[in-house]
Motif scaffolding. Sequence first.
Motif, PDB file in Angstrom:
ATOM      1  N   VAL A   3       0.837  -1.206   0.000  1.00  0.00           N
ATOM      2  CA  VAL A   3       0.000   0.000   0.000  1.00  0.00           C
ATOM      3  C   VAL A   3       0.868   1.251   0.000  1.00  0.00           C
ATOM      4  N   ALA A   4       1.919   1.259   0.830  1.00  0.00           N
ATOM      5  CA  ALA A   4       2.817   2.423   0.870  1.00  0.00           C
ATOM      6  C   ALA A   4       3.532   2.616  -0.465  1.00  0.00           C
ATOM      7  N   HIS A   5       3.893   1.520  -1.126  1.00  0.00           N
ATOM      8  CA  HIS A   5       4.570   1.615  -2.425  1.00  0.00           C
ATOM      9  C   HIS A   5       3.657   2.271  -3.460  1.00  0.00           C
ATOM     10  N   GLU A   6       2.390   1.912  -3.458  1.00  0.00           N
ATOM     11  CA  GLU A   6       1.448   2.517  -4.389  1.00  0.00           C
ATOM     12  C   GLU A   6       1.263   4.003  -4.088  1.00  0.00           C
ATOM     13  N   LEU A   7       1.209   4.359  -2.805  1.00  0.00           N
ATOM     14  CA  LEU A   7       1.080   5.773  -2.450  1.00  0.00           C
ATOM     15  C   LEU A   7       2.287   6.570  -2.916  1.00  0.00           C
ATOM     16  N   ASP A   8       3.489   6.005  -2.766  1.00  0.00           N
ATOM     17  CA  ASP A   8       4.698   6.707  -3.234  1.00  0.00           C
ATOM     18  C   ASP A   8       4.664   6.897  -4.739  1.00  0.00           C
ATOM     19  N   ALA A   9       4.195   5.882  -5.470  1.00  0.00           N
ATOM     20  CA  ALA A   9       4.101   6.014  -6.933  1.00  0.00           C
ATOM     21  C   ALA A   9       3.108   7.101  -7.319  1.00  0.00           C
ATOM     22  N   GLU A  20       3.934  10.573  -9.430  1.00  0.00           N
ATOM     23  CA  GLU A  20       3.136  10.873 -10.622  1.00  0.00           C
ATOM     24  C   GLU A  20       2.462  12.243 -10.512  1.00  0.00           C
ATOM     25  N   ALA A  21       1.963  12.556  -9.300  1.00  0.00           N
ATOM     26  CA  ALA A  21       1.323  13.860  -9.115  1.00  0.00           C
ATOM     27  C   ALA A  21       2.329  14.999  -9.247  1.00  0.00           C
ATOM     28  N   SER A  73      19.593   8.613 -11.877  1.00  0.00           N
ATOM     29  CA  SER A  73      19.966   9.886 -11.244  1.00  0.00           C
ATOM     30  C   SER A  73      19.188  11.062 -11.807  1.00  0.00           C
ATOM     31  N   ASP A  74      18.374  10.816 -12.837  1.00  0.00           N
ATOM     32  CA  ASP A  74      17.585  11.881 -13.460  1.00  0.00           C
ATOM     33  C   ASP A  74      16.247  11.997 -12.727  1.00  0.00           C
ATOM     34  N   PRO A  75      15.993  13.150 -12.092  1.00  0.00           N
ATOM     35  CA  PRO A  75      14.723  13.294 -11.354  1.00  0.00           C
ATOM     36  C   PRO A  75      13.501  13.124 -12.246  1.00  0.00           C
ATOM     37  N   ALA A  76      13.600  13.520 -13.509  1.00  0.00           N
ATOM     38  CA  ALA A  76      12.448  13.420 -14.395  1.00  0.00           C
ATOM     39  C   ALA A  76      12.116  11.972 -14.736  1.00  0.00           C
ATOM     40  N   ALA A  77      13.087  11.068 -14.571  1.00  0.00           N
ATOM     41  CA  ALA A  77      12.857   9.660 -14.904  1.00  0.00           C
ATOM     42  C   ALA A  77      12.418   8.832 -13.712  1.00  0.00           C
ATOM     43  N   LEU A  78      12.238   9.481 -12.567  1.00  0.00           N
ATOM     44  CA  LEU A  78      11.831   8.736 -11.376  1.00  0.00           C
ATOM     45  C   LEU A  78      10.451   8.132 -11.566  1.00  0.00           C
ATOM     46  N   VAL A  79      10.291   6.893 -11.113  1.00  0.00           N
ATOM     47  CA  VAL A  79       8.999   6.206 -11.141  1.00  0.00           C
ATOM     48  C   VAL A  79       8.364   6.193  -9.758  1.00  0.00           C
ATOM     49  N   SER A  80       9.199   5.918  -8.757  1.00  0.00           N
ATOM     50  CA  SER A  80       8.700   5.872  -7.382  1.00  0.00           C
ATOM     51  C   SER A  80       9.826   6.234  -6.436  1.00  0.00           C
ATOM     52  N   VAL A  91       6.651   7.628   1.642  1.00  0.00           N
ATOM     53  CA  VAL A  91       5.770   7.051   2.660  1.00  0.00           C
ATOM     54  C   VAL A  91       6.428   5.839   3.304  1.00  0.00           C
ATOM     55  N   GLN A  92       7.138   5.065   2.477  1.00  0.00           N
ATOM     56  CA  GLN A  92       7.807   3.878   3.016  1.00  0.00           C
ATOM     57  C   GLN A  92       8.891   4.246   4.024  1.00  0.00           C
TER      58      GLN A  92
END
Length: 443
Positions: free
Chosen positions: A47-53, A57-58, A150-157, A161-162
């Motif tokens: 659940v925490a992993h989904e919240l971080d994603a 995304e937001a 290392s690219d902030p724009a390429a971050l997925v999660s 929260v974790q």
Amino acid sequence: MRDVTATEGSSWGRRPRVLSPLRQHLRDTFWFAPIAAMAAVFVVWAVAHELDALIVEALKEHGSYQELEDLARFADDAKSVVGTVSSAMMTFIGVVFSISLVAVQMASGQFTPRVVRLFVRSRITKATFAVFLATFVLTLLVLTSYDSTSDPAALVSVPLVQSVLTLVMVALSLLLFVLYVNATLRLMRISHVIARIAAESLPAASWMPGPESGAAPPDFGAVTARVLHEGQAGVLRDVHVARLVRVARRHGIVLRLIPQVGDFVVTGTPVLAVHGGPAPPRAALRRVLSVGVERTYHQDLGFGLRQLSDIALRALSPGVNDPTTAVQALDRVIQLLAALSRRPLDAALHLDRARTVRLVQPVPTWTALVDLGFAEVRGYAVGNPQVSRRLLAGLDDLLLLVPPDRREPLLRHRELLCQTVSREAATPTDRAFALWPDRQGIG
């Protein structure tokens, strides 16, 4: 003694509850709590992993590049903290495990092996192990959630929260560790162990049924059938009173339990005697008796006295030589006997709704309980005036509490103690000193 209204299944006090084999197994083992905690932490992490994603995304949709860069720097800092926590938790788990082993070893060697079950059943110990293991598993899962880019724009999660959840688990682990150490130190103090044994033994006396007038059980006639034990050999731990009463009422018979709770039963030996008709079908008697590998406090009036007597005997052995501990054990023996001093004993009569006796359950007699509490300790009281003085004071107190028909075993132990001390005392002065009643032994 307070008045109690009789109910179905009992002619004195409340009906004894049923001992759940599953509940007893879970209380006597360590595997359930840690496994349940680790399974729960997987769900919480997912659940925490989904919240971080969703947070990442937001930020990509509505935030700025600077915010993503700050989040990436936070992830790098949090990763080192989580890694440190992961390695530290293994050290904590080893410390807790070592403390538990030392505590169990000391309790078994200095008190009696029977008190090890107090450590095994300790809820705070199980909770500490469970939370520590769950925290360690959570840190491993969190470490797998970090992106290698290392690219902030390429971050997925980013495990925001974790990481917060990990810190909460660490704080909870530290709190439980303090509580665990405190609880373990208490269990290593003999006064708390003895008090715990007495506290768990007293409820067994609260359900004691029997004839309100104290008269002997009625004559039910000859035995018409017997039911043999077909299960595994072991200690009789529990009797399902309500089910046996229903079966006896349905078949119009009276059942009499042959062994007492706490007796060792062997496959093929009779466990139930039937009066007034044929034996009920085997299917009707399934799970009416619970057999295990060791005695429990449930319905067993003598188990607490047995443990207290063992502690006193161990304390009076030449290798330990601790009469003060023996006096503390005697204090609780006297407390338990005082609680049973006016209870109906010998046989527990369980009634149906029509107030007809349907089950007769044997229980220890008053003489047997007094002998269990005093006989062995009295034999070792010679040469320990602290113990003999406390024992005499306890016998005198019980003589004031019990009805006249229960004075004989107390007077017998008092006379035997006086004879033994008089025979072994070196001088009349020593004899008079050892036979002076004192509730503190040597106050």
